[in-house]
Design a protein around this motif. Structure first.
Motif, PDB file in Angstrom:
ATOM      1  N   ASP A 155       0.878  -1.087  -0.452  1.00  0.00           N
ATOM      2  CA  ASP A 155      -0.043   0.081  -0.183  1.00  0.00           C
ATOM      3  C   ASP A 155       0.751   1.301  -0.075  1.00  0.00           C
ATOM      4  O   ASP A 155       2.635   1.222   0.293  1.00  0.00           O
ATOM      5  CB  ASP A 155      -1.204   0.194   1.135  1.00  0.00           C
ATOM      6  N   VAL A 156       0.564   1.651  -0.509  1.00  0.00           N
ATOM      7  CA  VAL A 156       1.197   3.978  -0.500  1.00  0.00           C
ATOM      8  C   VAL A 156       0.686   5.183   0.594  1.00  0.00           C
ATOM      9  O   VAL A 156      -0.902   4.796   0.362  1.00  0.00           O
ATOM     10  CB  VAL A 156       1.135   3.861  -1.598  1.00  0.00           C
ATOM     11  N   PHE A 157       1.348   5.344   1.561  1.00  0.00           N
ATOM     12  CA  PHE A 157       1.246   6.299   2.401  1.00  0.00           C
ATOM     13  C   PHE A 157       1.921   7.615   1.115  1.00  0.00           C
ATOM     14  O   PHE A 157       2.561   7.661   0.447  1.00  0.00           O
ATOM     15  CB  PHE A 157       2.018   6.727   3.276  1.00  0.00           C
ATOM     16  N   TYR A 158       0.912   8.836   1.091  1.00  0.00           N
ATOM     17  CA  TYR A 158       0.466  10.067   0.294  1.00  0.00           C
ATOM     18  C   TYR A 158       1.131  11.537   1.403  1.00  0.00           C
ATOM     19  O   TYR A 158      -0.112  11.450   2.238  1.00  0.00           O
ATOM     20  CB  TYR A 158      -0.529   9.453  -0.770  1.00  0.00           C
ATOM     21  N   ASN A 159       2.300  12.281   1.157  1.00  0.00           N
ATOM     22  CA  ASN A 159       1.639  13.224   1.979  1.00  0.00           C
ATOM     23  C   ASN A 159       2.565  14.584   1.314  1.00  0.00           C
ATOM     24  O   ASN A 159       3.306  14.074   0.216  1.00  0.00           O
ATOM     25  CB  ASN A 159       2.478  13.657   3.293  1.00  0.00           C
ATOM     26  N   THR A 160       2.816  16.198   1.268  1.00  0.00           N
ATOM     27  CA  THR A 160       2.881  17.042   0.673  1.00  0.00           C
ATOM     28  C   THR A 160       3.330  18.018   0.998  1.00  0.00           C
ATOM     29  O   THR A 160       3.104  17.445   2.630  1.00  0.00           O
ATOM     30  CB  THR A 160       1.945  17.465  -0.499  1.00  0.00           C
ATOM     31  N   ALA A 161       5.197  18.482   1.365  1.00  0.00           N
ATOM     32  CA  ALA A 161       4.917  19.372   2.478  1.00  0.00           C
ATOM     33  C   ALA A 161       5.884  20.592   1.390  1.00  0.00           C
ATOM     34  O   ALA A 161       6.180  20.165   0.266  1.00  0.00           O
ATOM     35  CB  ALA A 161       6.214  18.921   3.250  1.00  0.00           C
ATOM     36  N   LYS A 162       5.626  21.673   1.882  1.00  0.00           N
ATOM     37  CA  LYS A 162       7.079  22.762   0.807  1.00  0.00           C
ATOM     38  C   LYS A 162       7.824  22.600   1.631  1.00  0.00           C
ATOM     39  O   LYS A 162       7.918  22.663   3.305  1.00  0.00           O
ATOM     40  CB  LYS A 162       6.094  23.928   1.353  1.00  0.00           C
ATOM     41  N   MET A 163       9.372  23.395   0.665  1.00  0.00           N
ATOM     42  CA  MET A 163      10.393  22.610   1.842  1.00  0.00           C
ATOM     43  C   MET A 163      11.547  24.554   1.397  1.00  0.00           C
ATOM     44  O   MET A 163      10.832  24.507   0.299  1.00  0.00           O
ATOM     45  CB  MET A 163      11.829  21.519   1.315  1.00  0.00           C
ATOM     46  N   VAL A 164      11.374  25.742   2.291  1.00  0.00           N
ATOM     47  CA  VAL A 164      12.551  26.269   1.940  1.00  0.00           C
ATOM     48  C   VAL A 164      13.709  25.979   2.026  1.00  0.00           C
ATOM     49  O   VAL A 164      14.295  25.464   3.238  1.00  0.00           O
ATOM     50  CB  VAL A 164      10.994  28.146   3.098  1.00  0.00           C
ATOM     51  N   GLU A 165      14.631  26.836   0.886  1.00  0.00           N
ATOM     52  CA  GLU A 165      16.967  26.598   1.157  1.00  0.00           C
ATOM     53  C   GLU A 165      16.702  28.012   1.934  1.00  0.00           C
ATOM     54  O   GLU A 165      16.339  29.097   0.428  1.00  0.00           O
ATOM     55  CB  GLU A 165      16.949  26.256   0.158  1.00  0.00           C
ATOM     56  N   LYS A 166      16.474  28.563   3.085  1.00  0.00           N
ATOM     57  CA  LYS A 166      16.504  29.915   3.532  1.00  0.00           C
ATOM     58  C   LYS A 166      18.147  30.893   3.282  1.00  0.00           C
ATOM     59  O   LYS A 166      18.466  31.565   2.921  1.00  0.00           O
ATOM     60  CB  LYS A 166      16.341  30.224   4.682  1.00  0.00           C
ATOM     61  N   THR A 167      19.067  29.487   2.209  1.00  0.00           N
ATOM     62  CA  THR A 167      20.927  29.634   2.248  1.00  0.00           C
ATOM     63  C   THR A 167      20.731  30.772   0.439  1.00  0.00           C
ATOM     64  O   THR A 167      21.533  30.239   0.392  1.00  0.00           O
ATOM     65  CB  THR A 167      21.670  29.579   2.424  1.00  0.00           C
ATOM     66  N   ARG A 168      19.280  30.004   0.166  1.00  0.00           N
ATOM     67  CA  ARG A 168      19.612  30.171  -1.605  1.00  0.00           C
ATOM     68  C   ARG A 168      18.374  31.055  -1.916  1.00  0.00           C
ATOM     69  O   ARG A 168      17.442  31.152  -1.456  1.00  0.00           O
ATOM     70  CB  ARG A 168      19.740  28.740  -2.366  1.00  0.00           C
ATOM     71  N   LEU A 169      18.920  31.776  -3.128  1.00  0.00           N
ATOM     72  CA  LEU A 169      18.381  32.781  -3.665  1.00  0.00           C
ATOM     73  C   LEU A 169      17.623  31.644  -5.093  1.00  0.00           C
ATOM     74  O   LEU A 169      18.231  31.352  -5.406  1.00  0.00           O
ATOM     75  CB  LEU A 169      18.725  33.880  -3.437  1.00  0.00           C
ATOM     76  N   ASP A 170      16.360  32.519  -4.928  1.00  0.00           N
ATOM     77  CA  ASP A 170      16.443  32.001  -6.136  1.00  0.00           C
ATOM     78  C   ASP A 170      16.488  32.544  -7.460  1.00  0.00           C
ATOM     79  O   ASP A 170      15.498  33.943  -8.047  1.00  0.00           O
ATOM     80  CB  ASP A 170      14.319  31.782  -6.446  1.00  0.00           C
TER      81      ASP A 170
END
Length: 373
Positions: free
Chosen positions: A29-44
């Motif tokens: 079976d499969v568990f599903y989830n989502t999340a935002k991850m922020v890299e504070k030391t790198r500019l986009d």
């Protein structure tokens, strides 16, 4: 390679009822989830406001579910509305995308399931990671923790959990090498996060002090995501095997090559003969390598789209413009070929099996031919 953002094409109008994507075919079976991850030391590099880089991730984690599976919308609300508006104007029945759901275990994995191999996925330019959910879930059901990444200002429409939206920055052909490098850096950042307790907890809540096995992982990607797979593998030695689904190559990896196992899988007539970046890259691969060609396929055959068209009962032969995107290969068969080939490659690439299963899988489908090995 198709660099343009996924646009919506005229489709014959018809009524569509609610569709639940069938449960994945693997032993888990499969568990599903989502999340935002922020890299504070790198500019986009694509953010006009010079903000820090933040990516959106989904996890598909194998488990043995002890409770009832729950239905999850295939697309979150704002994303579904965005694509429905576009598709609706093009003839897709209203509410079609909102009607699609899949089933997953509501409880995150524990114990030995957390020690299963990690696999990262990167989508095509301008294409949400969510249009590959069914393939990712199928791969996960075979025993791989699959983490897919949406890259902001690259994805056409990116919806974060707080409701904020980031749309595409209209990345030019000249900026694609920068995009590929940025994606590769995104992958390294996500792997760093998955190596920490806090990072794992964002995607797998309630797993305590768990860390995932990030010392040796594999990666696959579609289109520019396939190019990013090779570049990430070149820059980050934790990635020991990679697969490029139908993407032309960019970046230093083309000239410098790789030592680990690598798979190239192209649509009909996309081979070293027609793509010079594949030819140059192939000549610099120093490890195990395989190039496959998929008959009756087009660029988006390597996404969920052909599969969804079948599930929705929308005949591709009645939508010539869509057919140019996803080909004429039956959607159910396309889904089966793509995810089974990925699973077979991962088993070998992560040193769990010999290459034999790959040969066994492709031998079952006359649409798949070996172009080079």
């Amino acid at each position: 390679m198709m660099l343009q953002i996924l646009t919506l094409l005229p489709i014959v109008a018809m009524s569509v009822s609610a569709v639940v994507i069938p449960n994945p075919p693997g032993q888990y079976d499969v568990f599903y989830n989502t999340a935002k991850m922020v890299e504070k030391t790198r500019l986009d590099p694509f953010d006009p406001r010079n903000g820090t880089r933040a990516v959106m991730t989904s996890i598909f984690a194998p488990t043995h579910c002890k409770v009832d599976l729950e239905k999850i919308d295939y697309l979150p609300p704002a994303t579904a509305a965005y694509y429905s508006d576009i598709y609706g104007a093009a003839g897709l029945p209203n509410g079609s995308l909102q009607s699609i759901s899949f089933q997953a275990c509501p409880d995150p994995p524990k114990g030995h399931h957390l020690h299963l191999p990690v696999v990262v996925f990167s989508p095509a330019l301008g294409t949400t990671r969510l249009f590959y959910n069914a393939i990712a879930q199928a791969v996960a059901s075979a025993g791989y923790i699959v983490v897919s990444i949406d890259h902001p200002y690259d994805s056409e429409f990116l919806e974060f959990p707080d409701g904020s939206i980031v749309t595409a920055a209209n990345i030019s052909d000249a900026q694609v090498p920068l995009d590929v490098k940025t994606r590769a850096q995104d992958v390294s950042f996500v792997l760093d996060q998955l190596s920490t307790k806090a990072g794992v907890a964002t995607l797998l809540p309630g797993t305590g002090a768990a860390r995932l096995r990030t010392g040796q992982v594999a990666m696959y990607g579609h289109s520019v995501g396939g190019a990013a797979t090779a570049e990430a593998m070149h820059l980050d030695h934790r990635i020991v095997a990679g697969a490029n689904l139908d993407g032309s190559m960019f970046g230093p990896v083309v000239q410098q090559g790789l030592r680990g196992p690598f798979l190239l899988f192209g649509h009909e007539n996309k081979t070293q003969t027609t793509d010079p970046t594949w030819k140059e890259f192939w000549s610099n691969l120093r490890g195990w390598k395989l190039e496959l060609e998929l008959a009756k396929a087009q660029h988006y055959t390597f996404s969920d789209l052909p599969y969804l068209m079948n599930l929705l009962g929308l005949p591709v032969e009645k939508a010539p413009a869509m057919q140019k995107r996803i080909g004429t290969l039956d959607g159910f068969k396309a889904f089966e070929i793509v995810h089974r080939t990925i699973v077979a490659f991962l088993g070998f690439g992560l040193r769990q099996t010999s290459p034999t299963p790959i040969q066994e899988v492709i031998s079952q489908y006359p649409e798949v031919s070996v172009f080079a090995q």
